[in-house]
Every structure is written in C-alpha cells, then in structure tokens.
Design an enzyme around this catalytic site. Structure first.
Site, PDB file in Angstrom:
ATOM      1  CB  CYS A  32      -0.922  -0.004   1.206  1.00 19.32           C
ATOM      2  SG  CYS A  32      -1.870  -1.521   1.337  1.00 19.32           S
ATOM      3  CG  HIS A  43      -3.084   2.901   3.007  1.00 16.56           C
ATOM      4  ND1 HIS A  43      -3.763   2.671   1.838  1.00 16.56           N
ATOM      5  CD2 HIS A  43      -3.007   1.691   3.640  1.00 16.56           C
ATOM      6  CE1 HIS A  43      -4.074   1.383   1.761  1.00 16.56           C
ATOM      7  NE2 HIS A  43      -3.628   0.774   2.842  1.00 16.56           N
ATOM      8  CG  ASN A  61      -6.752  -1.351   1.939  1.00 11.85           C
ATOM      9  OD1 ASN A  61      -6.110  -0.794   1.049  1.00 11.85           O
ATOM     10  ND2 ASN A  61      -6.166  -1.964   2.953  1.00 11.85           N
TER      11      ASN A  61
END
Ligand code: UT7
Length: 326
Positions: A112, A253, A283
């Site tokens: 990520c 994030h 996500n």
C-alpha cells in the site's frame, strides 16, 4: 530544484459492492464492517479488465492534467501487487497502450506504500537528470486475489487506479518538500499472498488450500500500522521542516478509519483536514492515496500554497510519506 506534481488522475470501476451485498455472501453485517473499518461499499472490476486497462484512464487524465501528451513521458513507474502478469511489467503494457515513446518502465511491489515510494523514486530520477516527466501509477485489483470465503479479509478490499505526472518545478516553493521511507521484512508474514511465486509455485495443493489469495493477520497488521503511520508522518514533516500546525491536509492510506483517526489524533490534525475515501472505495492498497489526492485536487479542497502530507503503510512491511506544497 524541486519536483512537483503536474497532473493527477484516477479511475474506479463502476460496479459497486455494498455491505448489504456482502451480507449475502459471508457471515458478516453492515454494522460490523462499518464499526470495525469505516467501509460502506467498494468497487469491483470486471473479470476481463486487467490492471493495465484499469490504469489507462487514470494515466491519460494525469498526462492531460499536466498539459502534456504521451510522447512527453520519459519513464513509467507502476506500483502494484496485482500486475497483469508477473512479466512483462504492467508499466511496459501501459506504455504501449498510451502510445508513449520507447521509454523505461517497470513495476515495483511496495504494498500500500507503492505510490509514496513511487514519488520518492521519481523525485530522485528527475533530480539526477535521468528523466524529465515521469508517470507514476498505482493500480490494484485486489478483488481478484481475495478469498471470498474469508470474511475477515474479503470485506475490506476494493479495486482502483490513481496516477500522477511529476516533473521539475519552475518555482522552488512548490513541489515535494519532504519525504520518508522505510521497511521491515521481519513482519512480512502479517500480510502476504503465499503462493504463485518461486517460494510456492502453483500446484493443485496451493489451489486447494487457497494460497493464491491474500492472507492477513488483522490485529498484528493494525498494531504495526498505527506505529508506522505515526513514524512516517512525524519523520516526513521533520524532513520537510514543517510543523503539523502548518499542515493543510493529511491524505492517509485508506485501510481502516480507526487507523486514520488514530494517526490524525497523534498528529493533532482535526478530522476535517483529513481526506477520507474509505467509506466508498474500501482499501485499494497502493491506489488509495493517489485516488484520494486526485479527488481532493479536483474538488478544489487542496488550494495553491497548501502543504499536504501523504502517508501510507503496507505489505512488506513498508511505510513512508511525502510532503507536497501545491
Ligand atoms: O492496507 C493493508 C493493511 N491492512 C490493514 O490495515 C488492516 C488492519 N487490520 C484491521 O483493520 C482490523 O484488524 C480488522 C478490520 C481486519 C479487524 O478488526 P478487529 O477489530 O481487529 O477485529 P478482530 O480481528 O479482533 O475480530 C473480532 C471478531 C472476531 O470474532 P471473535 O473471535 O471475537 O468471536 C472475528 O471472527 O470479529 C470477527 N470478524 C467478523 N465478524 C463479522 C472478523 N471479520 C468479520 C466480519 N464480519 N467481516
């Protein structure tokens, strides 16, 4: 000389998977998903659309937004854990689809944190004169690698792409003013896709045991994440020589609203200065930061002169930040 973001883009699949839809697939509830993660819905890409296709509109928007054409791009960096294939790289496939000149392109795996790492790489390449205009793309099709029978992971992830074109800044006050990156393989087991690589090549056994899907130790990941997000934020701001009171926007994030709130609290950053997309996209791994950045720029939230902190953590583990003055 500084490196600045010249244009951004994003692309989300149209198909929406809501928590109510998931209630019909696994033993879960909208209440659990919203309270534990902040996610209400996520986007799911069609089976026949590979990452290079999902990335294409985002890349085109970023190039257009920079006032450039594909021939002006000197290098392509793609952050992804779901490339079209192990090789050739999605970057090379994208170069061809965009109609760019013959230029260097490569994928890299930083989980990520991919977009953050990508901007740091691009900044260095531009400053050393290796390239002038670099297309940094983050694209993920996580719905193709989750185990749809595992309620502890399948409710969390979604698909999407984000992109930026970066290049030299004419004005020294504008651009990437701070950065930080780190990593720690000792906790690699917390978040991984075990099979399909050289460690565990595909076999009937790996298929039967669903080892080609994302495996995550949620609690361990959570604890590591909150520490990493705080460290990356503090160190990035220190590197930029900016006090948190002077920061205009935080773009974290989007893994879990509780991790985001924790990070904001530790930084004493009010939540109305934090860009949130997790409720609608879940996500999207490396794509989450550039998607949120693109939306914040296009909605006019981020204004000229604003200082923005991008911060992420992910599989590896990796973590890092960019501080950007717009
Ligand atoms: O970008 C990649 C990095 N990933 C992350 O940052 C994710 C980090 N981790 C998290 O966000 C959280 O740990 C989760 C959202 C994954 C889980 O939240 P949690 O508060 O840590 O829950 P838990 O894992 O402690 O599970 C609590 C309970 C368990 O039941 P028991 O054992 O207490 O009876 C789980 O079985 O919740 C159960 N559970 C679910 N219940 C309903 C797990 N998943 C679900 C579900 N629906 N989808």
């Amino acid at each position: 000389m500084r490196t600045r973001i010249l244009g951004t883009g994003s692309n989300l699949p149209e198909k929406i998977l809501t928590n109510a839809d998931l209630e019909k697939m696994v033993d879960t509830s909208d209440e659990w998903i919203v309270s534990r993660s902040g996610i209400r819905e996520r986007r799911v890409v069609d089976e026949d659309i590979p990452s290079s296709e999902l990335a294409l509109p985002a890349a085109r928007q970023a190039i257009d937004g920079a006032g450039l054409s594909p021939e002006d791009i000197d290098a392509i960096l793609v952050a992804t854990v779901t490339p079209d294939m192990a090789f050739p790289s999605t970057a090379c496939l994208l170069q061809n689809k965009l109609g760019c000149r013959q230029v260097p392109g490569f994928d890299f795996s930083a989980g990520c944190t991919g977009f953050i790492y990508g901007l740091i790489l691009a900044d260095s390449l531009i400053k050393t004169g290796s390239a002038k205009h670099i297309l940094v793309v983050a694209v993920e099709e996580l719905t193709k690698i989750v185990n749809w029978e595992d309620r502890s992971t399948c409710v969390l992830f979604g698909d999407g792409a984000g992109a930026a074109v970066v290049g030299p800044s004419e004005n020294d006050d504008v651009g990437i003013v701070g950065k930080y990156w780190s990593g720690d393989g000792s906790v690699a087991d917390y978040l991984k896709l075990p099979a399909g690589g050289s460690l565990m090549p595909p076999s009937q056994k790996t298929l039967d045991e669903k080892l080609h899907t994302l495996h995550m130790l949620g609690n361990e990941t959570f604890k590591t994440a909150v520490r990493a997000m705080e460290e990356a934020s503090v160190e990035g701001l220190k590197n930029a020589n900016i006090d948190v009171e002077d920061l205009d926007w935080l773009i974290p994030h989007q893994a879990n609203i509780r991790i985001i709130e924790f990070t904001a609290k530790r930084l004493k950053m009010p939540m109305d200065r934090v860009i949130i997309t997790i409720d609608k996209y879940g996500n999207t791994s490396a794509s989450s930061v550039p998607i949120a950045l693109d939306e914040a720029l296009k909605s006019g939230k981020i204004k000229h002169g604003d200082d923005v902190l991008l911060v992420a953590f992910g599989a590896g583990f990796t973590w890092g930040s960019n501080v950007i003055r717009f």
